[in-house]
Design a protein around this motif. Sequence first.
Motif, short mmCIF file in Angstrom:
data_model
loop_
_atom_site.label_atom_id
_atom_site.label_comp_id
_atom_site.label_asym_id
_atom_site.label_seq_id
_atom_site.Cartn_x
_atom_site.Cartn_y
_atom_site.Cartn_z
N TYR A 1 0.83 -1.20 0.00
CA TYR A 1 0.00 0.00 0.00
C TYR A 1 0.87 1.26 0.00
N THR A 2 0.52 2.21 -0.83
CA THR A 2 1.22 3.48 -0.85
C THR A 2 0.28 4.55 -1.39
N THR A 3 0.71 5.79 -1.35
CA THR A 3 -0.01 6.90 -1.96
C THR A 3 0.99 7.69 -2.79
N GLU A 4 0.50 8.58 -3.61
CA GLU A 4 1.38 9.33 -4.50
C GLU A 4 2.30 10.27 -3.75
N TYR A 5 1.94 10.61 -2.50
CA TYR A 5 2.75 11.59 -1.77
C TYR A 5 3.60 10.97 -0.66
N TRP A 6 3.54 9.63 -0.47
CA TRP A 6 4.19 9.03 0.69
C TRP A 6 5.70 8.85 0.50
N GLY A 7 6.12 8.62 -0.74
CA GLY A 7 7.55 8.45 -0.99
C GLY A 7 8.06 7.05 -0.77
N ALA A 8 7.20 6.14 -0.37
CA ALA A 8 7.56 4.74 -0.13
C ALA A 8 6.28 4.00 0.18
N ASN A 9 6.38 2.72 0.43
CA ASN A 9 5.21 1.99 0.92
C ASN A 9 4.88 2.47 2.32
N LEU A 10 3.61 2.33 2.69
CA LEU A 10 3.19 2.75 4.03
C LEU A 10 3.99 2.01 5.10
N LEU A 11 4.20 0.69 4.89
CA LEU A 11 5.00 -0.10 5.82
C LEU A 11 6.47 0.15 5.51
N SER A 12 7.02 1.16 6.12
CA SER A 12 8.42 1.54 5.90
C SER A 12 8.81 2.51 6.99
N TRP A 13 10.06 2.92 6.98
CA TRP A 13 10.51 3.96 7.91
C TRP A 13 10.36 5.35 7.30
N LYS A 14 9.85 5.43 6.07
CA LYS A 14 9.72 6.70 5.39
C LYS A 14 8.28 7.23 5.48
N ALA A 15 8.18 8.53 5.52
CA ALA A 15 6.87 9.20 5.51
C ALA A 15 7.11 10.68 5.27
N HIS B 1 7.40 14.51 6.00
CA HIS B 1 7.57 15.34 7.19
C HIS B 1 6.32 16.21 7.32
N PRO B 2 5.65 16.20 8.48
CA PRO B 2 4.37 16.92 8.59
C PRO B 2 4.45 18.40 8.24
N ARG B 3 5.57 19.04 8.53
CA ARG B 3 5.64 20.49 8.35
C ARG B 3 6.15 20.89 6.96
N THR B 4 7.06 20.10 6.40
CA THR B 4 7.65 20.45 5.11
C THR B 4 7.11 19.60 3.96
N LEU B 5 6.53 18.45 4.28
CA LEU B 5 6.04 17.45 3.33
C LEU B 5 7.16 16.79 2.53
N GLU B 6 8.41 17.10 2.87
CA GLU B 6 9.52 16.37 2.27
C GLU B 6 9.57 14.95 2.84
N ILE B 7 10.03 13.99 2.05
CA ILE B 7 10.08 12.62 2.51
C ILE B 7 11.20 12.48 3.54
N ALA B 8 10.84 12.02 4.72
CA ALA B 8 11.81 11.84 5.80
C ALA B 8 11.91 10.36 6.16
N GLU B 9 13.11 9.95 6.50
CA GLU B 9 13.30 8.56 6.92
C GLU B 9 13.58 8.53 8.40
N ARG B 10 12.75 7.82 9.14
CA ARG B 10 12.93 7.71 10.58
C ARG B 10 13.93 6.60 10.90
N HIS B 11 14.43 6.67 12.10
CA HIS B 11 15.36 5.69 12.62
C HIS B 11 14.61 4.81 13.61
N PHE B 12 15.00 3.56 13.73
CA PHE B 12 14.38 2.66 14.71
C PHE B 12 15.47 1.81 15.34
N GLU B 13 15.61 1.93 16.65
CA GLU B 13 16.61 1.16 17.38
C GLU B 13 16.07 0.84 18.76
N PRO B 14 15.67 -0.43 19.01
CA PRO B 14 15.17 -0.80 20.33
C PRO B 14 16.26 -0.67 21.40
N ASN B 15 15.84 -0.24 22.57
CA ASN B 15 16.72 -0.14 23.74
C ASN B 15 18.07 0.48 23.39
#
Length: 534
Positions: free
Chosen positions: A234-248, A250-264
Amino acid sequence: MKTEILVVGGGLGGVAAALAAVRHGARVILTEEFAWLGGQATSQAVPFDEHPWIEDFGCTATYRELRDRVRDYYRRAYPLTRDARERDDLNPGAGWVSKLCAEPRVVVAAIDEMLAPHRSSGRLHVIQPARPIAAQTRGDTVVGVDVEDLRTGDITRISADYVIDCTETGDLLPLTGTEYVTGFESAAETGEPSAPDDAQPENVQAVSVCFAIEHAPGDHTITRPAQYDFWREYTTEYWGANLLSWKAPHPRTLEIAERHFEPNPGDDPLEVIADQSADPGDGNLWTFRRILAKDMFEPGSFDSDVTLVNWPSIDYFDAPVFDVEPDVASERLEAARQLSLSMLYWMQTEAPRPDGGRGWPGLRLRPDLMGTDDGLAMAPYHREGRRIRALETVREQDVARAVRGVGGARCYDDSVGIGMYRIDLHPSTGGDNYIDVGAEPFEIPLGALIPQRMSNLLAGCKNIGTTHITNGCYRLHPVEWNIGEVAGVLAARCRRDGTAPHVVHGDPLRVAELQGALAADGVELRWPEGVSGY
């Protein structure tokens, strides 16, 4: 059953309304659909989302009491380190989203503590799990509401002098024939800079089904969700990647941002300074909404942090889930649940890791912390529902920084509280990307709680007179509590004086008397000079 004030919906607004009405001498029945009171802070599993001044000002005294009781619970019952215990601003989760990130069931305990003496006295009667299914009206007056016991199917008709709708999606509004609006209003109607040319009543913000996870030894991979293949692509034209990803976006700029994920990650939780005006804090999604930081506690007490997943990747914006047929609503809510489970499964099996590997099979659901069997929150998080056609409607130009400038948000003669949050709209069912607009610290007008026509019904949460746009800043925890508290006080005073909310609103002297009573209760009506938004 008969009561003086009926509060339907036991979220933060409903709890505050019931508590305030009882304290002002009324007898109250409070109904709630789910097993936990507290709504977005508990059954929906959304940590307190607040402005940066919350420790000093900008909320009601009873909301501050709730926060204090949460902290006191940890100090009494948990093996905190000495340094953590001694902090006045204890943040058990050390999450970046809020200065007080805590487990939902601890918030439940604090709420139950606040309500306990009133329940024991018999002045407050709580019915749960129960939901409204019908209402009776006589002209412009609500004379009764039917609620269904979700365990037995039994139906109870409750009559009341005053009724406060504190349901998450404004469920009483269609049942009582109260005029309301959903979705986007048109620019022609509201004059808002961000509004579309035409009204879009089915265009509402995403709903999310949150869940808590830890990282533990072993393989805790869940069964592959039934809809995983769908959501994986699943994706949308503005998401920049699939919904299931670390990308989305940026709420304020709408540029595609990649989040980091590191448990503990081994960070120092006492160094976390949650201030979204300076840092959104979502760089590492693990610490963003962390609700238990293991290093806040004595060594060996906990093997892992616990974090709350409420990220862009679980926003269900495929279609609206209210004002549709019940079977359609159930199907769409199940799709939202499947999206959340799919995100977890993707994280466990396919998500890219910093070390170049794929998946964290050690991610484990915490159903005990959610109060459910499957580990998902017991209730969906609705950012937006039905909103009353009110005596006063707050519009974008009343609060937006770009419009207001240095003059601050609009001041209301009938202010009954204050709040602050950016206008933060998540992707919506009409295909819109984020709408994120800077706001100024704002006031809550009394007229926004009162429907244009109905004489004894009040809005007590995010169903007040806001627009689709301003709902984005009036929907957060302390504002919802403030709204509910005012509704409870107003209803109790109307009952005592034998009057109606419209009469109070139309009389400057009565408004001033109400404001005096609220101020005496610790409700702040104006922001201090010099406080600016972001």
